[in-house]
Every structure is written in C-alpha cells, then in structure tokens.
Design an enzyme around this catalytic site. Structure first.
Site, PDB file in Angstrom:
ATOM      1  CG  ASP A  59       5.517 -10.470   3.601  1.00 48.08           C
ATOM      2  OD1 ASP A  59       4.708 -10.475   2.873  1.00 48.08           O
ATOM      3  OD2 ASP A  59       6.638 -11.156   3.861  1.00 48.08           O
ATOM      4  CB  ALA A  87      -0.909   0.196   1.088  1.00 44.26           C
ATOM      5  CB  CYS A 120       4.824   1.832 -12.718  1.00 48.04           C
ATOM      6  SG  CYS A 120       5.814   1.742 -10.942  1.00 48.04           S
ATOM      7  CD  GLU A 170       4.967  -0.813   2.427  1.00 50.56           C
ATOM      8  OE1 GLU A 170       4.131  -0.693   1.485  1.00 50.56           O
ATOM      9  OE2 GLU A 170       6.091  -1.339   2.300  1.00 50.56           O
ATOM     10  CE  LYS A 186      -1.516   2.322  -8.134  1.00 48.74           C
ATOM     11  NZ  LYS A 186      -0.051   2.743  -7.761  1.00 48.74           N
ATOM     12  N   PRO A 225       3.183   4.372  -1.082  1.00 52.80           N
ATOM     13  CG  PRO A 225       3.530   6.577  -2.044  1.00 52.80           C
ATOM     14  CD  PRO A 225       3.760   5.031  -2.046  1.00 52.80           C
TER      15      PRO A 225
HETATM   16  N1  SAM Z   1       0.429   1.143  -4.054  1.00 52.58           N
HETATM   17  C1  SAM Z   1       1.192   2.141  -3.638  1.00 52.58           C
HETATM   18  C2  SAM Z   1       0.730   3.723  -3.979  1.00 52.58           C
HETATM   19  O1  SAM Z   1       0.056   3.674  -5.133  1.00 52.58           O
HETATM   20  O2  SAM Z   1       0.766   4.525  -3.477  1.00 52.58           O
HETATM   21  C3  SAM Z   1       2.499   1.737  -4.399  1.00 52.58           C
HETATM   22  C4  SAM Z   1       2.982   0.729  -3.928  1.00 52.58           C
HETATM   23  S1  SAM Z   1       4.770   0.358  -4.532  1.00 52.58           S
HETATM   24  C5  SAM Z   1       4.523  -0.155  -6.087  1.00 52.58           C
HETATM   25  C6  SAM Z   1       4.909  -1.328  -3.838  1.00 52.58           C
HETATM   26  C7  SAM Z   1       5.001  -1.557  -2.194  1.00 52.58           C
HETATM   27  O3  SAM Z   1       4.840  -2.832  -1.876  1.00 52.58           O
HETATM   28  C8  SAM Z   1       6.412  -1.074  -1.497  1.00 52.58           C
HETATM   29  O4  SAM Z   1       5.959   0.016  -0.627  1.00 52.58           O
HETATM   30  C9  SAM Z   1       6.794  -2.248  -0.952  1.00 52.58           C
HETATM   31  O5  SAM Z   1       7.728  -1.906   0.222  1.00 52.58           O
HETATM   32  C10 SAM Z   1       5.654  -3.069  -0.685  1.00 52.58           C
HETATM   33  N2  SAM Z   1       5.676  -4.442  -0.670  1.00 52.58           N
HETATM   34  C11 SAM Z   1       6.853  -5.279  -1.165  1.00 52.58           C
HETATM   35  N3  SAM Z   1       6.423  -6.630  -0.830  1.00 52.58           N
HETATM   36  C12 SAM Z   1       5.337  -6.552   0.025  1.00 52.58           C
HETATM   37  C13 SAM Z   1       4.687  -7.431   0.839  1.00 52.58           C
HETATM   38  N4  SAM Z   1       5.152  -8.852   0.614  1.00 52.58           N
HETATM   39  N5  SAM Z   1       3.923  -7.255   1.635  1.00 52.58           N
HETATM   40  C14 SAM Z   1       3.379  -5.920   1.853  1.00 52.58           C
HETATM   41  N6  SAM Z   1       4.098  -4.914   1.306  1.00 52.58           N
HETATM   42  C15 SAM Z   1       5.088  -5.281   0.069  1.00 52.58           C
END
Ligand code: SAM
Length: 379
Positions: free
Chosen positions: A168, A108, A290, A139, A113, A110
């Site tokens: 996680d 989630a 992205c 997150e 969404k 920053p």
């Molecule tokens: N959805 C966000 C937004 O629109 O603002 C952007 C998300 S960014 C592409 C991906 C995020 O997923 C990162 O902050 C990362 O730390 C987190 N992430 C990666 N693996 C994860 C997991 N297994 N569980 C929860 N968060 C995770």
C-alpha cells in the site's frame, strides 16, 4: 472482427515500447501494408487497414479498430503495447529525466504507465549501459501486482523497476532512506472509471439520454441492444451505473449513493496526492484518473493546492506553458468553473472526453511542481 458500438468510433491505440523497438522498425514490420491516414476519422471509417502517427505523444500510433495484433511477434515480445492515447498522457507529462532521480509509480497495476515511464527514461538516456534510474512500482492488490510483474518483464523494464507486490503506497514512509532520491511520482489511483470506453458501461452519470451509437453498427450488435435495454431499465428506475477501474459495472441505487461514492473516492485520491507531496526530494508529480467527474479531478487538484503540505513545501500546478510540447498543444483543458475561476490551474489541467472526436477515452491529468526539494523539512 469489426468493433461494435462505442468502440467502433475509437481507433486502436498502440504504443511502441522504446526499450525494445522504434517507430521506424514497427512501421516497416508490424504495420507494413497499413495505409497512412490523415485524420482519426479516416482511421476509423475508411475501408482496409490504416495507421496514423499521433501528433501529441511520441511513439504512439492509431490503427483501424478491430485489427487483431494479439498474434503478432511485436505484441508477444513486448515491442508494442496496446494503450489508449489518454493513458499515455501521465508518464509523458511527468517526463522523468536523469536529473529527477528515482521515480515512483504509486498505483501501478497492470503496468501500462510503469512500462511507459521506463520507455521514456530509456529514450532520454539511450547510451547508458547500466540502468540510469529506478522506478518503484507499488500495487496494493496482490493479484493485480502479479499482472504488473508479468507486464514489466515482457516490456523489458524489469531491470529498472522494483515492484512492491501487495504494498500500500499510503503505508510507505516518504522519509525512508530508500526513497531519498525520488524526484518524480506518478499517481493514477482507483477512480470511478466513468471515462472508460466500451465494455458494459454507460457514458453519463445522470443518465440523461440513451447512449449515442452509430445506427448502422448498432443494428448489427446484439450486445449494444442489450446494453441499451439495460440502460433504459436503469433510467426508468432510481438507479445509476458507474464502473470501477477494472471495468466492473457498479449499480448505484440513487444519486445520493453516487455522490457519497464519488466523495469517498475523492477523499482517497487527495490522500494519495498529499502523501506524494511529502517525499523530500520530489519536485514533480502527476495525478490522473479515467473519470469525467470534476469531484475526482479539478476538485481534488484544488484541494491539494490549498492544503497545508502544498503551501509549506511550495507545490504548485504545472502551468500549460511549462508542459512538454504535446501536452501544451493538447486543446482540451480543465474546467475553470470547477477550479473556482482559477484560469491558470484550469489551463494546467488536461482533459479528454470520449465523444469529442479525438478517438480516446474520458480522462484527466494534472501535473504539480516545485522549485526546490526540501531534504529534511517536515510538514
Ligand atoms: N496505472 C495503472 C496502469 O496504467 O496500468 C492503472 C492503475 S488503476 C487506475 C489503480 C490501481 O491502484 C489499482 O490496481 C489498485 O489496486 C491500486 N491501488 C489502489 N490503492 C492503492 C494504494 N493505496 N497503494 C497502492 N496501490 C493502490
């Protein structure tokens, strides 16, 4: 201050937060004095301040690049959120409704969404006094989770959202009682970030040509020139640049390394998708990146559709004809070739390319649906 290089070809995208304001209110206040533009090209190229109401995503406008909104009351109070058009596609495509029950945002921070989901839920149910649904926002990175917490609070979505700081998503038990009513999940996992506009990235994976820049603006921009020089250096060596989702540049030593990294990302992205398919009441999922690479996009979608869990539980692609209006109308779709010739899946996939004249970042989103939740099945 004028925006430079790649960013100058893109408008500034502003989402009006339906929890705190309306499009009409913002047109009369924050954007009073902006002239209406007819096209994205006008927004970008015309002198003065211009605004265009987006024809695809509700509550979204494009304004002249370089307009600084950071000092406005609307920005500081969370009435408007700076968010690229493409980044608004996943929550809009998921379209959470009260009958869908609770919602998960699995990756989630920053929080663009997450807050968009909350805005959509509120606009579907404006009369509800209590919160109609809960959004569980996960997150993994605690530092980024703090930013998420702040953003959710400023946007006024904190009552509706439960943030799992440092949690996680893959460690969460889909069968847990807490998630019994989760009907919709938004998955926006870490990716190569190869579609992101601006900052210090280079647009192409295989570095075929120097980046296309507007020659007039380019000569003005020292940073663009520096970027170009670095690009040439890398092009002449055996290295390739990609970026992570924080915008950090990652130099990959060879194409073999890059293929390995994309492969690793795709494995992680597929694991996230299959985990989401296991939530017993889930009937809607969106998956987005992205990235412009099929390895992280259509290939992940195909692998998910061909998985045992998808087949056992009846998950299929959300067909173009069943999508919300703005997404059905969006012209740029997935690659049929990358979907092994499956036209229906390719049409279900939504793509964006940062240089195709729509003024948005490189992005990919696909939806999955099934007709019946299976409360107690395993698989
Ligand atoms: N959805 C966000 C937004 O629109 O603002 C952007 C998300 S960014 C592409 C991906 C995020 O997923 C990162 O902050 C990362 O730390 C987190 N992430 C990666 N693996 C994860 C997991 N297994 N569980 C929860 N968060 C995770």
């Amino acid at each position: 201050k004028a925006a430079a290089g790649e960013e100058a070809a893109h408008p500034r995208w502003v989402r009006i937060n339906a929890i705190k304001s309306t499009l009409e209110e913002q047109l009369e206040t924050t954007f009073r004095g902006y002239a209406r533009a007819g096209t994205i090209q006008d927004v970008v190229a015309k002198e003065g301040k211009h605004i265009l109401i987006d024809p695809h995503v509700p509550n979204l406008v494009a304004i002249t690049p370089g307009c600084d909104l950071s000092k406005t009351e609307a920005y500081n109070s969370g009435k408007i959120i700076l968010q690229d058009k493409a980044s608004c596609f996943p929550a809009y495509l998921l379209d959470p409704r009260s009958e869908d029950g609770d919602v998960i945002d699995a990756c989630a921070a920053p929080g663009n969404k997450t807050t968009h989901l909350a805005g959509i839920i509120r606009s579907h149910e404006p009369e509800f006094e209590s919160e109609p649904q809960t959004i569980f926002a996960f997150e993994k990175d605690s530092r980024r989770a703090k930013t998420l917490e702040k953003m959710v609070k400023i946007a006024g979505s904190n009552k509706m959202t439960r943030i799992a700081l440092g949690q996680d998503f893959l460690q969460v038990d889909p069968e847990s009682e807490r998630f019994r009513n989760v009907g919709a999940l938004l998955l926006d996992p870490s990716c190569s970030g190869s579609g992101i506009v601006g900052r210090d990235s280079m647009p192409e994976l295989h570095l075929p040509d120097p980046p296309q820049q507007n020659p007039q603006r380019e000569s003005k921009s020292e940073s663009t020139n520096k970027r170009k020089r670095k690009y040439e250096e890398i092009r002449n060596s055996d290295q390739t640049v990609i970026r992570d989702d924080d915008g950090n540049e990652i130099v990959v030593e060879s194409e073999k390394d890059l293929a390995a990294r994309l492969n690793a990302l795709a494995g992680f992205q597929l694991t996230i998708l299959l985990h989401a398919f296991r939530f017993p009441s889930a009937r809607k999922v969106t998956y987005s990146t992205c990235s412009i690479h099929s390895q992280e996009n259509e290939h992940v979608v195909m692998a998910a559709l061909n998985s045992d869990v998808a087949k056992e539980r009846g998950w299929r692609i959300l067909r173009r004809k069943d999508q919300v209006t703005g997404m059905k109308d969006w012209p740029v779709r997935g690659s049929t070739e990358a979907c092994n010739g499956d036209e229906e899946v390719a049409q279900g996939c939504i793509r964006c390319y940062k240089d195709d004249g729509h003024g948005i970042m490189g992005f990919f989103v696909a939806g999955f649906v099934r007709d019946h939740a299976n409360a107690s099945e395993d698989g």
